[in-house]
Scaffold this active site. Structure first.
Site, PDB file in Angstrom:
ATOM      1  N   GLY A  56       0.818  -1.218   0.000  1.00  0.00           N
ATOM      2  CA  GLY A  56       0.000   0.000   0.000  1.00  0.00           C
ATOM      3  C   GLY A  56       0.846   1.260   0.000  1.00  0.00           C
ATOM      4  N   LEU A  57       2.142   1.116  -0.312  1.00  0.00           N
ATOM      5  CA  LEU A  57       3.027   2.288  -0.336  1.00  0.00           C
ATOM      6  C   LEU A  57       3.320   2.743  -1.765  1.00  0.00           C
ATOM      7  CD1 LEU A  57       5.497   1.199   2.516  1.00  0.00           C
ATOM      8  CD2 LEU A  57       3.597   2.812   2.661  1.00  0.00           C
ATOM      9  N   SER A  59       3.725  -0.576  -6.565  1.00  0.00           N
ATOM     10  CA  SER A  59       3.406  -1.057  -7.923  1.00  0.00           C
ATOM     11  C   SER A  59       3.426   0.111  -8.904  1.00  0.00           C
ATOM     12  CB  SER A  59       2.084  -1.817  -7.988  1.00  0.00           C
ATOM     13  OG  SER A  59       1.145  -1.291  -7.115  1.00  0.00           O
ATOM     14  N   ASP A  61      -1.749   7.140  -7.308  1.00  0.00           N
ATOM     15  CA  ASP A  61      -0.442   6.569  -6.993  1.00  0.00           C
ATOM     16  C   ASP A  61       0.593   6.941  -8.048  1.00  0.00           C
ATOM     17  OD1 ASP A  61      -1.945   5.419  -4.997  1.00  0.00           O
ATOM     18  OD2 ASP A  61      -1.113   3.411  -5.231  1.00  0.00           O
TER      19      ASP A  61
HETATM   20  C1  MEV Z   1      -4.278   2.317  -3.523  1.00  0.00           C
HETATM   21  O1  MEV Z   1      -3.035   2.857  -3.067  1.00  0.00           O
HETATM   22  C2  MEV Z   1      -5.333   3.354  -3.404  1.00  0.00           C
HETATM   23  C3  MEV Z   1      -6.711   2.976  -3.906  1.00  0.00           C
HETATM   24  O2  MEV Z   1      -7.498   4.163  -3.813  1.00  0.00           O
HETATM   25  C4  MEV Z   1      -6.678   2.497  -5.321  1.00  0.00           C
HETATM   26  C5  MEV Z   1      -6.300   3.603  -6.294  1.00  0.00           C
HETATM   27  O3  MEV Z   1      -6.476   4.805  -6.002  1.00  0.00           O
HETATM   28  O4  MEV Z   1      -5.847   3.241  -7.395  1.00  0.00           O
HETATM   29  C6  MEV Z   1      -7.348   1.912  -3.057  1.00  0.00           C
END
Ligand code: MEV
Length: 345
Positions: free
Chosen positions: A127-128, A131, A174
């Site tokens: 989640g950082l 990707s 992101d």
């Molecule tokens: C992922 O870091 C964040 C989400 O909002 C997906 C996205 O914005 O692409 C969950």
């Protein structure tokens, strides 16, 4: 040492090194997928990609220390992948590299073999934004190998397309944040889809806590979508309020009002719980951080495991100790204005 030579698309090099920061989402994950604003910042931990020309047209991918077991993979021209040391995370990471290379090949009609080595200073798939960082780094490095100069916005756009085709659904948050750098207000519906936010007092005191991921970003985004499709009259207003929180948070960040930023992070966490993306471990981490003195704490990224952030100016060490005491890794993170960079030499 770089060896230069003339190529069809201009002057290209045989060895390119690119680095791209990770990011944390301060406000608005998931809601941004539905057009609500979000706030994210690039952080001082980076993904590094080295791309070297090969004599043939094969793409060889090597990941050295992605905080997962090292792996090697060979991509043949027909698109098939041969893996050494297979795992689900490895396959996911390779998909971003593969798609980034394919996009450049399709868009610019180039076919060039390359040996691509990826390293990361932060956990991958947590989640950082790793990707997105991998995607934009490979876009930049592979295009430069072919003599094509893409600016940060172009890298961000192609990185977004990579995420979209691998995950099925994504926002530009992101890829834009990691390519451009800084603290960004992302507004998918505005004419200017992102703007830098200047924090009057300097944004310090962020701690990241990390636990294993139970589900991928794609799966979590899909889960929220199903929930929203199932009960739109409940979930849509929750998503709208997450957007309102991000709008308000922008003014507090500009003013450097950390108490109120923390309070809004806690509200955002409550809403993320409501749309079903927390886990018992993530919630435990969030409360451990608050009990240790954080002004605010919340999931960052898609949830389903992965990371939380805590805002704890002056209490960073207490918060890290509290997170480690419940068995999770923790590190300090500072916003950085450095987006994607080509490393010289
Ligand atoms: C992922 O870091 C964040 C989400 O909002 C997906 C996205 O914005 O692409 C969950």
């Amino acid at each position: 040492m770089l060896i230069l030579y003339a190529a069809f698309h201009g002057v290209s090099r045989t060895l390119i090194r690119v680095s791209t920061p990770g990011k944390v989402t301060l406000f608005g994950e998931h809601a941004v997928v539905y057009g609500e604003p979000a706030i994210a910042t690039a952080i001082d931990r980076r993904v590094r990609v080295e791309a070297e020309r090969r004599g043939d047209d094969l793409i060889r991918i090597e990941a050295k220390d992605l905080t997962l077991a090292g792996f090697k993979a060979l991509l043949s021209p027909n698109g098939s992948i041969t893996l050494e040391g297979e795992s689900k995370k490895v396959l996911a990471a390779i998909s971003y590299v593969k798609r980034a290379v394919e996009l450049i090949q399709e868009k610019y009609s180039v076919k060039r073999g390359a040996h691509i080595v990826i390293t990361s200073e932060m956990p991958v798939g947590a989640g950082l934004g790793t990707s997105a960082a991998v995607a934009v780094s490979v876009v930049k490095a592979y295009s430069l190998l072919a003599g094509i100069e893409l600016n940060k916005d172009e890298c961000a756009e192609l990185g977004y397309n990579v995420e979209l085709s691998v995950q099925g659904i994504a926002s530009r948050m992101d890829s834009t944040t990691v390519a451009v750098g800084g603290i960004l207000y992302i507004d998918p519906k505005a004419e200017k889809t992102y703007e830098g936010i200047a924090c009057r007092r300097g944004f310090e005191g962020l701690v990241v806590g990390y636990t294993n991921r139970e589900a991928s970003t794609g799966e979590m985004v899909e889960r929220v979508k199903r929930f929203r499709d199932d009960v739109p009259e409940i979930v849509t207003p929750l998503i709208n309020v997450i957007g309102e929180v991000a709008r308000k948070a922008r003014t507090y960040i500009e003013a450097g009002d950390f108490q109120r930023i923390g309070a809004l992070m806690n509200i955002n966490q409550g809403l993320l719980e409501a749309i079903g993306v927390s886990t018992s471990k993530l919630s435990q981490m969030v409360y451990a951080a608050r009990c240790a003195g954080a002004l605010g704490s919340k999931i960052t990224g898609a949830g389903g495991g992965g990371c939380i952030i805590a805002l704890a100016p002056g209490k960073e060490y207490e918060v890290m100790a509290a997170l480690r005491a419940i068995g999770v890794s923790a590190f300090r993170a500072s916003p950085t204005s450095d987006g994607i960079k080509v490393e010289e030499g």
